[in-house]
Design an enzyme around this catalytic site. Structure first.
Site, PDB file in Angstrom:
ATOM      1  N   GLU A  84       0.807  -1.218   0.000  1.00 11.78           N
ATOM      2  CA  GLU A  84       0.000   0.000   0.000  1.00 11.78           C
ATOM      3  C   GLU A  84       0.840   1.267   0.000  1.00 11.78           C
ATOM      4  O   GLU A  84       0.480   2.260  -0.649  1.00 11.78           O
ATOM      5  CB  GLU A  84      -0.972  -0.004   1.190  1.00 11.78           C
ATOM      6  CG  GLU A  84      -2.052  -1.073   1.104  1.00 11.78           C
ATOM      7  CD  GLU A  84      -1.558  -2.468   1.455  1.00 11.78           C
ATOM      8  OE1 GLU A  84      -0.449  -2.574   2.028  1.00 11.78           O
ATOM      9  OE2 GLU A  84      -2.261  -3.453   1.157  1.00 11.78           O
ATOM     10  N   HIS A 153     -11.241  -5.611   8.419  1.00  8.19           N
ATOM     11  CA  HIS A 153     -12.001  -5.337   7.199  1.00  8.19           C
ATOM     12  C   HIS A 153     -13.084  -4.285   7.403  1.00  8.19           C
ATOM     13  O   HIS A 153     -13.870  -4.050   6.490  1.00  8.19           O
ATOM     14  CB  HIS A 153     -12.644  -6.627   6.673  1.00  8.19           C
ATOM     15  CG  HIS A 153     -11.654  -7.604   6.114  1.00  8.19           C
ATOM     16  ND1 HIS A 153     -10.829  -8.355   6.914  1.00  8.19           N
ATOM     17  CD2 HIS A 153     -11.344  -7.942   4.841  1.00  8.19           C
ATOM     18  CE1 HIS A 153     -10.065  -9.131   6.155  1.00  8.19           C
ATOM     19  NE2 HIS A 153     -10.341  -8.889   4.892  1.00  8.19           N
TER      20      HIS A 153
END
Lengths: 358, 402
Positions: A84, A153
């Site tokens: 990322e 999540h």
């Protein structure tokens, strides 16, 4: 009490007017509207690129980028190595060199490795260079809970970004806003953190995407960055919410109406810049307010809203401004999340606590 | 600039390959056993089959930049002592790396420097006073990165390497011949962004030359505490790009090796990693006390390897450098130092209203209010004089406070 205007969320009027009329029967999901916004932006401007993890062949784990690689080629929509910070750092360089990158962080809690790039460079580069280097980057983040996701999540991470000067932070709540706000984010010269409420991806509205496209391309879509909207009109109290909490707040307002209370609901849409004007106009009129947000309440966006409202509307308030937020705990596991998330009942309890006389 | 390339990976063949099981293609990515050296510390040419010596004109021109670089470092240090700058991380002893990194690039290329690479930035052509804005404390950056294609000097470690990859990637997508040279130090190779940058560059096959100045210290921490790899250049093979080691105090070798890597990248050969072996002769910054972690003897050992000394010896022996030429370079360096002195001894008026100007393209209502608050405070502090004009964009929401 005054009768509330029962305006379905899809049909509510934009402040600046010009809500396109949908073709009879045309509907779209929130996810499809985002997909269309990306495709239309890429069609309109060859500098717009889409990249991240699994966004190419697969079309993204939520299918938001479905079909973009097939349509625009692997140079315009592509998978990156699984890193990322790498995605974000490369986006900075691309934006420095004339591109308009849209990056996808696969899940809110997987975006943290990119945090240094976001805070130290994405947010600061324009200021560091006295505006000589603008970074028109959109950071798309599937965001918040309510989908039964396992750990990592479902974080509500907006406060980290909202606390960082230089970032625009958006969270749409409707299909129409999802389309227009993503188009506006991509067109913005400033970096935008674009929070996509995961639980709304499959929500549907009667909306004609081709008509939305025409409206945006012809410059007829009212500005949404920095502009909150009254999602439901009311006179007795104001619920202030954004993103995934807006439908919940609207549900609470509908339930309150049955009990004879007229509740106004504000959909912020834009967390940063914050629309003090729309929020304060409402609260001064109703005299009571509850802020609704999923994130833990401590040191949160909700806290900031309460502070702002009390500083600006103190003499109009009949009660302290309350918050209905997540608890100050790590995001719960799937079987426990419904205890954590703001619910209609919890919002109605807060409304009941707004020191009503008689 | 350099002629030492054949455009392919073979230009970086390892010197003393230890053979074994690794396929030839993989071994070709390994750096040479010893750093490439073309001019030794005594100023003698060291023959190397892979890297021809740059021609005399190129060496002489770069030597002039070397002399200026040393002068800039010395002048900046002096200005910190005099309180004219907040801090200065000196590249004293590393000037050959600084100069080579700048001069191997063409106008269409980009340089990504760190906070210690002030001399490289100035050598690339950026106005020294604009460069020193950061360290003087007037603003966080003083020059327009697009003007000379030099990114802002990165203070966080290794983050700029990814930006370099992005710039190169964008150029590649548009079919532009841009090469990006991205600098970092030995400590930065421990950062995650270093690894992500090399991997992204290799996967996307973009024209980036990663240039590590291994000066043996990350503030106080020596290289042995950063890595146990055979060399930093060895890390390249893990990403499928060639690595090379070069004597970081040998201007000729740096020009040859970096030049070859730039040519290779421009010819579509992809990224590479160059490690220069050099030494940080001074403390990390003026705020650091290097005697706490290394001895004077350690530093002393590097004095004879000074990059200026050896190149001067070499150029004088060949009569490429004359007394007159030396005087001209010294005068030029003095002129740069004088301009820096004059500029930094002149007070710059900082403008607090500017604090709010560049956070967003358009000020938010909150920033308009805060700008107005500061303006009012300053007007009040200024005393009974006439109140300054209201800002053009208004004061925002006034609220209903009593």
């Amino acid at each position: 009490m005054t009768q509330t205007t029962e305006a379905p969320i899809a049909d509510r009027a934009d402040r600046a007017g010009s809500t396109p009329a949908p073709r009879a029967g045309a509907t779209s999901t929130f996810a499809k509207a985002l997909n269309a916004a990306l495709a239309d932006a890429m069609e309109a401007d060859p500098a717009v690129l889409m990249f991240g993890e699994d966004v190419g062949t697969l079309g993204g784990v939520f299918r938001i980028t479905d079909g973009l690689t097939a349509r625009f080629g692997e140079e315009r929509c592509f998978d990156t190595p699984l890193a990322e910070a790498g995605i974000m750092g490369m986006a900075v360089g691309m934006a420095m060199n004339g591109m308009k990158p849209v990056v996808e962080m696969q899940f809110d809690a997987f975006a943290y490795p990119a945090f240094e790039q976001v805070v130290s460079h994405v947010a600061k580069m324009p200021n560091r260079t006295r505006g000589k280097v603008r970074l028109p980057i959109v950071i798309r983040i599937p965001y918040a809970g309510g989908i039964g996701g396992v750990e990592h999540h479902c974080d509500s991470s907006e406060a980290y970004y909202a606390h960082t000067p230089g970032l625009t932070v958006l969270a749409p709540a409707t299909v129409r806003d999802a389309y227009f706000m993503l188009r506006e984010a991509i067109a913005s010269p400033d970096p935008v953190v674009f929070l996509e409420p995961k639980k709304l991806y499959w929500s549907k509205e009667e909306v004609d995407l081709a008509e939305l496209r025409r409206t945006f391309d012809e410059g007829e879509a009212p500005r949404r960055i920095g502009r909150a909207v009254v999602a439901r009109q009311g006179t007795d109290a104001t619920l202030i919410s954004y993103g995934p909490s807006v439908p919940t707040a609207l549900g609470a307002a509908a339930a309150a109406a049955e009990e004879g209370r007229s509740i106004e609901v504000i959909d912020l849409r834009s967390i940063v810049p914050f629309d003090d004007e729309t929020v304060c106009e409402s609260v001064r009129r109703t005299g009571r307010a509850v802020v609704v947000a999923e994130a833990p309440g401590f040191a949160s966006v909700a806290s900031e809203i309460v502070a702002r409202v009390q500083e600006r509307c103190f003499h109009s308030l009949a009660a302290p401004v309350l918050r209905v937020t997540g608890f100050d705990i790590p995001y719960p596991s799937p079987k426990l999340e419904h205890f954590y998330l703001p619910s209609v009942d919890r919002i109605l309890d807060a409304v009941d606590d707004l020191q009503w006389e008689d | 600039m350099s002629t030492a390339t054949n455009g392919g990976r073979g230009s970086m063949l390892g010197g003393a390959s230890d053979g074994g099981a690794a396929p030839a293609a993989d071994r070709a990515l390994l750096p040479s056993a010893e750093p490439v050296q073309l001019v030794d510390p005594d100023g003698q040419h060291n023959h190397d089959d892979r890297y021809p010596l740059p021609d005399g004109e190129q060496l002489l021109g770069a030597f002039g930049r070397l002399v200026a670089g040393r002068r800039i470092n010395d002048q900046a240090n002096a200005l910190v002592r005099q309180g004219r700058m907040a801090v200065y991380p000196s590249s004293h002893g590393q000037e050959a790396c600084q100069v080579a990194a700048a001069v191997v690039l063409g106008n269409e290329d980009w340089l990504f420097p760190t906070y210690r690479d002030t001399v490289a930035v100035i050598t690339r052509g950026v106005d020294p006073l604009q460069v020193l804005t950061l360290l003087r404390g007037d603003w966080h950056g003083g020059y327009d990165p697009h003007e000379h294609r030099v990114a802002t000097q990165a203070t966080p470690l290794a983050t700029q390497l990814l930006h370099a990859v992005g710039v190169a990637h964008a150029a590649k997508l548009r079919g532009e011949p841009t090469v990006v040279l991205a600098m970092c130090g030995d400590g930065a190779t421990s950062e995650g962004d270093f690894h992500e940058a090399l991997n992204f560059a290799a996967v996307f096959h973009v024209p980036v030359v990663f240039f590590i100045q291994n000066n043996e210290f990350a503030i106080s921490v020596p290289l042995k505490n950063q890595t146990v790899a055979p060399s930093l250049a060895h890390k390249a093979i893990g990403y499928g790009m060639p690595g090379e080691r070069v004597d970081g105090n040998d201007l000729a070798a740096l020009l040859a090796v970096l030049g070859a890597a730039v040519d290779r990248a421009r010819d579509g050969g992809g990224p590479s990693l160059i490690e220069a072996h050099t030494y940080r002769m001074q403390a990390h910054t003026n705020a650091d006390d290097a005697t706490r972690y290394r001895s004077a003897d350690d530093v002393e050992r590097w004095v004879p390897r000074d990059p200026i000394l050896r190149m001067r010896t070499y150029l004088r022996a060949l009569n490429l450098l004359t007394d007159e030429g030396e005087r001209a370079f010294a005068d030029e360096a003095d002129a740069i130092a004088a301009a820096i002195r004059k500029g930094l001894n002149t007070e710059v008026e900082v403008n607090p209203a500017e604090l709010f100007e560049y956070v967003y393209t358009e000020k938010t209502s909150q920033l308009r209010e805060q700008a107005e608050q500061l303006r009012e405070e300053l007007a009040r502090d200024a005393g009974a004089g006439a109140a300054p004009d209201a800002p053009a964009d208004g004061a925002g929401d006034e609220g209903d406070q009593p």
